[in-house]
Design an enzyme around this catalytic site. Structure first.
Site, PDB file in Angstrom:
ATOM      1  CB  SER A 122      -0.978  -0.037   1.171  1.00  0.00           C
ATOM      2  OG  SER A 122      -2.004   0.911   0.985  1.00  0.00           O
ATOM      3  CD  GLU A 182      -5.224  -4.139  -4.189  1.00  0.00           C
ATOM      4  OE1 GLU A 182      -5.423  -3.690  -3.041  1.00  0.00           O
ATOM      5  OE2 GLU A 182      -4.150  -4.663  -4.524  1.00  0.00           O
ATOM      6  CG  HIS A 200      -5.556  -2.503   0.086  1.00  0.00           C
ATOM      7  ND1 HIS A 200      -4.665  -2.428  -0.954  1.00  0.00           N
ATOM      8  CD2 HIS A 200      -5.113  -1.603   1.023  1.00  0.00           C
ATOM      9  CE1 HIS A 200      -3.746  -1.519  -0.675  1.00  0.00           C
ATOM     10  NE2 HIS A 200      -3.988  -1.003   0.515  1.00  0.00           N
TER      11      HIS A 200
END
Length: 529
Positions: A185, A314, A430
């Site tokens: 990330s 995601e 995610h």
């Protein structure tokens, strides 16, 4: 000194032996300062070298996390004095590959502690592991587009940590000529920043990017000073004088700064998941970290071997705390979905771009709870997938060094998003790949892998590929029928070869081709007159 002591540039450190959750043990040195505390007059400043100490410093405890708003408890946690790193190694002798972990958290939260990222699985493979902290949010990324406060202090903290590693890691049995940086990330976007920044040249040799690149819309902010002015006004200083703002903000307790930071985003920012204090062009700095636009730097390509990838869903992340009002707003005014990076060259095309996106994901359906699957794909592609695939395309044009692409598709019912954030839909969200690489002490009971389960095999395979890449620059130097049955080939000029990491590993080509085509069409719309 003997025992578990090492001598780094600043003085002696005493480590501890840590029991591993997977049997055996390793040596850890925690809470090592890699820069002077960024407090007082050093608040907002570039990091300064760490101060030396006398005697033997106890390195048994981790340093505090950087002060931040904790999303799970909704409280402010951490401290301003937070520039510390942790080292884990199996032996102080020898010269082993080094892996430096940069944590995620949208540049506003997160930390490198073993509560989330304990390296137990990685330590089985004989590497040296380092995790680092960096200033977050307003303290790491406030900028006034002026040399007094040019921005990117948090990224410069990371550079200071990488310099410390380069100088000292040989004392821990690490090879300073074989360093891999990796992150997820915002940590992954940070890795990409280091790949293009002049300040990070020569500090590492390979890189792994998990769900984040500098082409993602949430990763960079235009150098506007209005945000800083808004913050200063919230804290009782209505002025545009740069020196006055900096002096005033240095007198405010850190806790109040973070509380004020939470009030800065507009309702639109919240829908777009854009936080006000992010990396930016800092060309007014004496030593710019990011002297030019991110895209210009990304186009030049990456000149070290990289692994880069994303997860299949995601956008599940965007369901966290989602309310019906947000869906209504998006449905009525779909232009709010269009991120600035898509139309930067020609903002007048916003409505055409919005209808192209809407048509692709929703066809003629409304944006409601019934179309959440489409919402997830739309946001996931806009905020993550498009940028990753574009970065890979730039690499295809300049294949100086190998680029290994992956797509993570394994849906674990015990995943972070399902358990912590109660996300109701299926898919690999995610950050769902992280528990396969790290032992998460904080949620150890939730992420127990049964022996011989798909989860355990997948974890073993990922750990082997990630560490083999750190050792050799190739994630599958050998294949074996049981653990890693396929060769992971790098992308070529004509094919985006990739590894699908799902219930099993499979070698494929050209993932999400229709998504790439959508964003190519958008690019054509924006360029048209």
């Amino acid at each position: 000194m003997g025992g578990l002591t090492v001598n780094v540039k600043q003085g002696w450190l005493r480590g501890t032996r840590e029991k591993s959750s997977v049997g055996g043990s390793y040596i850890s040195f925690n809470g090592i300062p890699f820069a002077a505390p960024p407090v007082g007059n050093l608040r907002f400043a570039d990091p300064r070298p760490p101060l030396p100490w006398t005697g033997v410093r106890d390195a048994s405890k981790e340093g505090p996390k950087c002060i931040q708003f904790d999303l799970i408890t909704s409280t402010i946690v951490g401290e301003e004095d937070c520039l510390y790193l942790n080292v884990a190694t199996t032996s102080l002798q020898g010269s082993r590959p080094v892996m430096v972990w940069i944590h995620g958290g949208a540049f506003i939260f997160g930390d490198g502690s073993s509560a989330m990222y304990s390296p137990d699985y990685l330590m089985k493979t004989d590497i040296v592991f380092v995790s680092i902290q960096y200033r977050l949010g307003v303290l790491g990324f406030l900028q006034l587009d002026h040399e007094v406060m040019p921005g990117n202090a948090g990224l410069k903290d990371q550079v200071a940590a990488l310099k410390w590693v380069k100088e000292n890691i040989s004392q821990f049995g690490g090879d300073s000529n074989n360093i891999t940086i990796f992150g997820e990330s915002a940590g992954s976007a940070s890795v990409h920043y280091h790949l293009v920044s002049p300040l990070s040249k020569g500090l590492f040799h390979k890189a792994i990017m998990q769900s984040g690149v500098i082409l993602n819309p949430w990763v960079i902010t235009p150098p506007t000073v209005e945000t800083a002015h808004r913050l200063a006004a919230l804290l009782g200083k209505e002025t545009t004088d740069v020196h006055e703002i900096v002096e005033h903000l240095r007198t405010i307790p850190a806790l109040q700064l973070i509380q004020a930071e939470l009030q800065v985003p507009t309702p639109e920012d919240k829908i777009r998941f854009l936080f006000p204090f992010r990396p930016s062009i800092d060309d007014k700095s004496e030593q710019p970290f990011l002297p030019k636009n991110a895209k210009e730097l990304a186009v030049k390509g990456i000149d070290v071997p990289v692994i880069i990838g994303y997860n299949s869903h995601e956008g599940l992340f965007f369901l966290m705390g989602l309310v019906d009002e947000t869906l209504e707003t998006v449905d009525k005014n779909f232009e709010v979905v269009v991120t600035e990076n898509l139309i930067a060259e020609n903002p007048s095309k916003i409505s055409e771009v919005a209808s192209e996106i809407r048509n692709f994901y929703f066809k003629d359906k409304s944006v409601t709870r019934e179309t959440l699957d489409d919402y997830v794909q739309c946001y996931g592609d806009l905020y993550f997938v498009n940028g990753v695939l574009k970065t890979v395309e730039y690499q295809q044009k300049k294949p100086k060094t190998p680029t290994y692409l992956y797509k993570f598709t394994r849906e674990n019912p015990q995943s972070m998003s399902k358990l912590l954030f109660k996300v109701p839909l299926k898919g690999a969200a995610h950050a769902d790949e992280l528990p396969y690489l790290f032992h998460t002490k904080l949620y150890a009971d939730l992420f127990k892998f049964e022996p011989n389960s798909i989860e355990q095999k997948l974890s073993d395979a990922m750990v082997k590929m990630w560490t083999d890449f750190a050792k050799t620059g190739n994630p599958t130097p050998q294949t074996d029928n049981d653990l890693i049955p396929v060769k992971w080939s790098p992308v070529t000029r004509t094919s985006k070869n990739y590894l699908e990491i799902g219930d099993e590993l499979s070698a494929r080509a050209n993932p999400d081709e229709e998504v790439s085509q959508l964003f190519n069409r958008i690019s054509d719309i924006v360029k048209s007159q």
